[in-house]
Enzyme design. Structure first.
Site, PDB file in Angstrom:
ATOM      1  N   ASP A  30      22.513   4.015 -10.848  1.00  0.00           N
ATOM      2  CA  ASP A  30      22.544   5.448 -10.592  1.00  0.00           C
ATOM      3  C   ASP A  30      23.994   5.893 -10.397  1.00  0.00           C
ATOM      4  OD1 ASP A  30      20.206   7.583  -9.263  1.00  0.00           O
ATOM      5  OD2 ASP A  30      22.343   8.027  -8.994  1.00  0.00           O
ATOM      6  N   ASN A  87      10.232  10.290  -8.054  1.00  0.00           N
ATOM      7  CA  ASN A  87      10.244  11.697  -7.667  1.00  0.00           C
ATOM      8  C   ASN A  87       9.540  12.533  -8.740  1.00  0.00           C
ATOM      9  OD1 ASN A  87      11.818  11.126  -5.376  1.00  0.00           O
ATOM     10  ND2 ASN A  87      13.714  11.257  -6.551  1.00  0.00           N
ATOM     11  N   GLY A  93      12.019  16.256  -5.543  1.00  0.00           N
ATOM     12  CA  GLY A  93      13.452  16.019  -5.718  1.00  0.00           C
ATOM     13  C   GLY A  93      13.831  15.527  -7.096  1.00  0.00           C
ATOM     14  N   GLN A  94      12.944  15.723  -8.085  1.00  0.00           N
ATOM     15  CA  GLN A  94      13.264  15.252  -9.442  1.00  0.00           C
ATOM     16  C   GLN A  94      14.270  16.190 -10.106  1.00  0.00           C
ATOM     17  OE1 GLN A  94       9.863  14.825 -12.056  1.00  0.00           O
ATOM     18  NE2 GLN A  94      11.053  13.701 -13.595  1.00  0.00           N
ATOM     19  N   HIS A 100      11.345   8.082 -14.086  1.00  0.00           N
ATOM     20  CA  HIS A 100      12.123   6.894 -13.738  1.00  0.00           C
ATOM     21  C   HIS A 100      11.726   6.400 -12.362  1.00  0.00           C
ATOM     22  CE1 HIS A 100      14.252  10.618 -12.757  1.00  0.00           C
ATOM     23  NE2 HIS A 100      14.688  10.006 -11.670  1.00  0.00           N
ATOM     24  N   HIS A 102      13.295   4.720  -9.067  1.00  0.00           N
ATOM     25  CA  HIS A 102      14.511   4.349  -8.331  1.00  0.00           C
ATOM     26  C   HIS A 102      14.253   3.026  -7.619  1.00  0.00           C
ATOM     27  CE1 HIS A 102      16.535   8.442  -8.158  1.00  0.00           C
ATOM     28  NE2 HIS A 102      15.301   8.810  -8.460  1.00  0.00           N
TER      29      HIS A 102
END
Ligand code: DGP
Length: 114
Positions: A30, A87, A93-94, A100, A102
């Site tokens: 990230d 998310n 919070g996307q 994906h 995390h």
């Protein structure tokens, strides 16, 4: 769905620090890490959000989680543990609309999340 930055990373059109790859999954660090290890596991075949995933995606979703666990264990986090997060949309919070997972590891996580 429209293309996203993650689609460009999957196609190698823009650089990323890729740490793990299978036929169907790509994982890269990230850009804005929230833990000592913060890796994103994305399906090469894009799905915008978890809302768009259906029964035909069940195996792929499982492979994403298994890839994250495989990587975490290889990195030595099996015993201490780690967190996986997906998310979805605004309240989740996307910000990138290519589903994906995390993987966060290397520090103690708090609960509940902010
Ligand atoms: P989310 O908020 O769940 O959609 O997570 C998106 C994550 O993607 C966020 O933690 C920052 C990261 N990110 C955004 N743009 C890029 C990029 O171009 N490269 C990489 N490696 N990560 C990115």
């Amino acid at each position: 769905m429209s293309d996203t930055i993650f689609g460009k990373i999957v196609r190698r059109e823009i650089p990323a620090d890729i740490v793990y790859e299978t036929d169907e999954v790509l994982a890269f660090r990230d850009l804005n890490p929230q833990a000592p290890v913060h890796v994103l596991f994305v399906p090469k075949r894009p799905i915008a959000t978890l809302n768009e995933a259906g029964p035909a995606d069940a195996e792929l979703l499982g492979k994403l989680l298994l890839a994250a666990a495989d990587y975490a264990k290889r990195q030595g986090f099996e015993k201490d543990g780690y967190r996986t997060v997906v998310n979805c949309n605004e309240h989740g919070g996307q910000t990138v609309f290519h589903l994906h997972v995390h993987l966060l590891a290397g520090r103690r996580m708090t609960w509940p999340p902010g």
